[in-house]
Motif scaffolding. Structure first.
Motif, short mmCIF file in Angstrom:
data_model
loop_
_atom_site.label_atom_id
_atom_site.label_comp_id
_atom_site.label_asym_id
_atom_site.label_seq_id
_atom_site.Cartn_x
_atom_site.Cartn_y
_atom_site.Cartn_z
N PRO A 1 27.88 33.79 48.68
CA PRO A 1 27.72 33.06 47.42
C PRO A 1 27.14 33.97 46.33
CG PRO A 1 25.93 32.48 48.94
CD PRO A 1 26.77 33.52 49.63
N THR A 2 26.63 35.15 46.73
CA THR A 2 26.03 36.14 45.84
C THR A 2 25.69 37.34 46.74
OG1 THR A 2 24.17 36.59 44.35
CG2 THR A 2 23.75 34.99 46.08
N ASN A 3 25.22 38.47 46.16
CA ASN A 3 25.14 39.68 46.99
C ASN A 3 23.80 40.42 46.97
OD1 ASN A 3 28.13 39.16 46.66
ND2 ASN A 3 28.21 40.92 48.02
N GLU A 4 22.69 39.75 46.64
CA GLU A 4 21.41 40.46 46.60
C GLU A 4 21.10 41.18 47.91
OE1 GLU A 4 21.82 37.51 45.17
OE2 GLU A 4 21.07 37.76 43.12
N GLU A 5 21.27 40.49 49.03
CA GLU A 5 20.93 41.07 50.34
C GLU A 5 21.81 42.27 50.65
OE1 GLU A 5 21.07 37.91 49.65
OE2 GLU A 5 19.33 36.91 50.53
N PHE B 1 31.92 32.20 47.23
CA PHE B 1 32.16 30.83 47.67
C PHE B 1 30.84 30.07 47.69
CE2 PHE B 1 32.94 27.17 50.25
CZ PHE B 1 34.24 26.83 49.94
N ARG B 2 30.82 28.93 47.01
CA ARG B 2 29.68 28.02 47.09
C ARG B 2 30.25 26.63 47.32
NH1 ARG B 2 25.88 30.36 42.09
NH2 ARG B 2 25.74 32.45 42.98
N ASP B 3 29.81 26.01 48.39
CA ASP B 3 30.38 24.71 48.73
C ASP B 3 29.70 23.64 47.87
OD1 ASP B 3 32.01 22.91 49.91
OD2 ASP B 3 31.41 23.37 51.97
N GLU B 4 30.03 23.67 46.58
CA GLU B 4 29.43 22.76 45.60
C GLU B 4 29.63 21.31 46.04
OE1 GLU B 4 28.10 23.54 42.50
OE2 GLU B 4 28.53 25.69 42.41
N VAL B 5 28.62 20.46 45.80
CA VAL B 5 28.74 19.05 46.16
C VAL B 5 29.90 18.43 45.38
CG1 VAL B 5 27.52 16.85 46.34
CG2 VAL B 5 26.22 18.99 46.19
N ARG C 1 33.72 24.73 37.46
CA ARG C 1 32.81 24.59 38.59
C ARG C 1 33.66 24.51 39.85
NH1 ARG C 1 27.80 24.39 39.48
NH2 ARG C 1 27.32 24.24 37.28
N GLY C 2 34.03 25.67 40.33
CA GLY C 2 34.88 25.75 41.51
C GLY C 2 34.02 25.93 42.75
N ARG C 3 34.70 25.98 43.88
CA ARG C 3 33.99 26.37 45.10
C ARG C 3 34.21 27.86 45.33
NH1 ARG C 3 34.92 22.75 50.08
NH2 ARG C 3 37.13 22.94 49.55
N ILE D 1 28.01 25.80 27.72
CA ILE D 1 28.55 26.21 29.01
C ILE D 1 27.89 27.53 29.40
CG2 ILE D 1 30.63 26.91 30.27
CD1 ILE D 1 32.25 25.36 28.10
N GLU D 2 27.29 27.56 30.58
CA GLU D 2 26.64 28.80 31.03
C GLU D 2 27.71 29.76 31.53
OE1 GLU D 2 23.83 28.46 34.40
OE2 GLU D 2 24.65 30.42 34.91
N VAL D 3 27.84 30.90 30.86
CA VAL D 3 28.85 31.88 31.29
C VAL D 3 28.22 33.11 31.93
CG1 VAL D 3 30.71 31.15 29.76
CG2 VAL D 3 28.98 32.75 28.90
#
Ligand code: 5CA
Length: 437
Positions: free
Chosen positions: A108-112, A139-143, A151-153, A279-281
């Protein structure tokens, strides 16, 4: 590109599932096709816009001293166990098990991941600062995935990560990205306003969201009018200089999302307060040693001390931007692409295919525009003129160049600017000169 050969599955009907303009228009203009909830295929027209946006992001980040890498979409769970986020992330994380029963996840992101890459090779303050970025699917399994690509997954993000030996360095890196972001969005023809933000699951204590104003924005935003007026591109930029004055110019004014807005405590005169939807871009974070400490990413300082590296992360919603730009720039007839991100610059419309003179004039213009490096979508199909104009308005290319037998008899073609609707009748040579200027 000839429209007769182009894969452009436009829709006449408004798709029932789409609630906002950008989603409707992206489906109608044949830019995307839904694969499953919140997951889309990008068709040729949409993919061209995505690539345009990527190119602008890449160019400005490279100027700002960032270096591009490409990390995988699939990450090992161990890295996230080290940082403590594997459990915290909850159901938004798509967890996968491979044939050897190893736990993996779709990032979902790459900090680690980037911290792991960094700690394996960088050991000294002499190798700092560094800023590495990639443009990769997340990929984020958004509710509630909704509003199409907004706002995709599965979505395309540019994420950059900075590494510094101390806070002063980390703030310089943060400032560089702050300014780079202002320029990136301005290059796309957008006005993005940095707003104070919470850091959420990314963690840390210094953070700004970059928000563009559009009526259908997900959140209400409040900002001082002065921020709308600032210009960021007219002056050059030296990323090695002290950027604090530029950042201060933007941050001295009130600009917050609704969760932070308190009408009673708002310091702005009501006449100067802009209340809008946004809209947050993009979103930037300084989070210090939140990952470097638990993951033991350390460097030695000039004094010979060993310290955890100071980090920040910087995201841009590349696929969201396609929708956001349309939200900010469309009318009842369709999309109005800003020049910088338009999939093609010109729609060349042949009003009478089969008519020898019209055909010859169109072919000549098509060849000359292409030779001059202008990207043209040539409507050489046998559709009626009305259908051709409707398609051209729907897909929103900045210019429409229309050629028909009646005009040609008088030595003229028509050039229309999609954004303003302004039409000019002029000779083919004059139109070419205008489009290749
Ligand atoms: N790691 C940090 C920055 S690298 C991070 O993940 N930040 S974020 O969560 O704020 O996401 C960065 C940007 O991705 C957001 O500003 C937004 O533009 C975009 N984004 C986030 N979630 C989605 C989503 N579900 N669909 C489309 N774009 C999204």
């Amino acid at each position: 590109m000839r429209l007769s050969a182009y894969f452009l599955p436009t829709l006449k009907e408004t798709p029932a599932e789409a609630q906002i303009a950008s989603h409707r228009l992206m489906l109608r203009a044949g830019m995307i096709r839904q694969s499953s909830d919140g997951i889309y295929s990008w068709l040729p027209l949409g993919f061209r816009v995505l690539k345009r946006i990527e190119t602008i992001v890449r160019r400005e980040l490279d100027i700002a001293g960032c270096q591009e890498v490409l990390m995988p979409t699939i990450q090992p769970a161990e890295l996230w166990r080290e940082s403590g986020r594997y459990e915290d992330y909850g159901k938004e994380m798509l967890r996968i098990r491979d044939r050897h029963d190893r736990d993996l996840l779709y990032g979902p992101t790459n900090e680690e991941q980037i911290t792991d890459i960094f700690r394996a090779s960088v050991k000294s303050y002499r190798e700092l600062p560094r800023n590495l970025y990639h443009i990769q699917w997340k990929f984020r399994d958004e509710v509630r995935p909704r509003f199409g690509v907004m706002r995709g997954r599965e979505f395309l993000m540019k994420d950059a990560y900075s590494f510094d030996v101390d806070f002063a360095g980390a703030k310089r890196s943060y400032n560089r990205m702050f300014v780079a972001y202002l320029r990136i969005f301005a290059r796309m023809g957008l006005k993005a306003i940095p707003m104070q933000a919470d850091t959420g699951p990314i963690g840390g204590d210094l953070s700004h969201e970059f928000v563009i104003l559009a009526d259908t924005g997900e959140s209400a935003v409040y900002c001082h009018r002065a921020l709308i007026e600032f210009d960021v591109l007219s002056a050059g930029i030296d990323y090695d200089a002290d950027l604090e004055p530029i950042v201060a110019q933007w941050t001295q004014h009130y600009a917050v999302t609704d969760d932070k807005h308190d009408p009673d405590a708002c310091p702005v005169d009501p006449d100067d307060l802009v209340t809008a939807r946004g809209i947050e871009v993009g979103h930037i974070f300084y989070f210090g040693t939140k990952y470097s400490k638990p993951m033991n990413a350390v460097v030695t300082t000039a004094e010979g001390e060993t310290v955890p590296v100071e980090q920040g992360s910087y995201g841009i919603g590349v696929s969201r931007l396609v929708g956001a730009i349309i939200e900010a720039s469309h009318d009842d007839a369709g999309i109005i692409w800003p020049d910088a991100v338009a999939p093609f610059a010109v729609a060349l419309i042949n009003l009478k295919p089969g008519d020898a003179a019209t055909e010859a004039a169109c072919e000549d213009l098509y060849a000359k525009l292409r030779a001059a490096g202008v990207e043209v979508l040539y409507d050489d199909t046998t559709e009626r003129a009305g259908v051709k104009f409707a398609t051209a308005d729907l897909i929103g290319l900045p210019w429409q160049l229309t050629v028909g037998p009646r005009g040609l008899a008088k030595g003229i073609v028509e050039l229309k600017r999609r954004a303003t609707g302004e039409r000019d009748e002029l000779s083919a040579e004059a139109a070419l000169a205008r489009l290749t200027a």
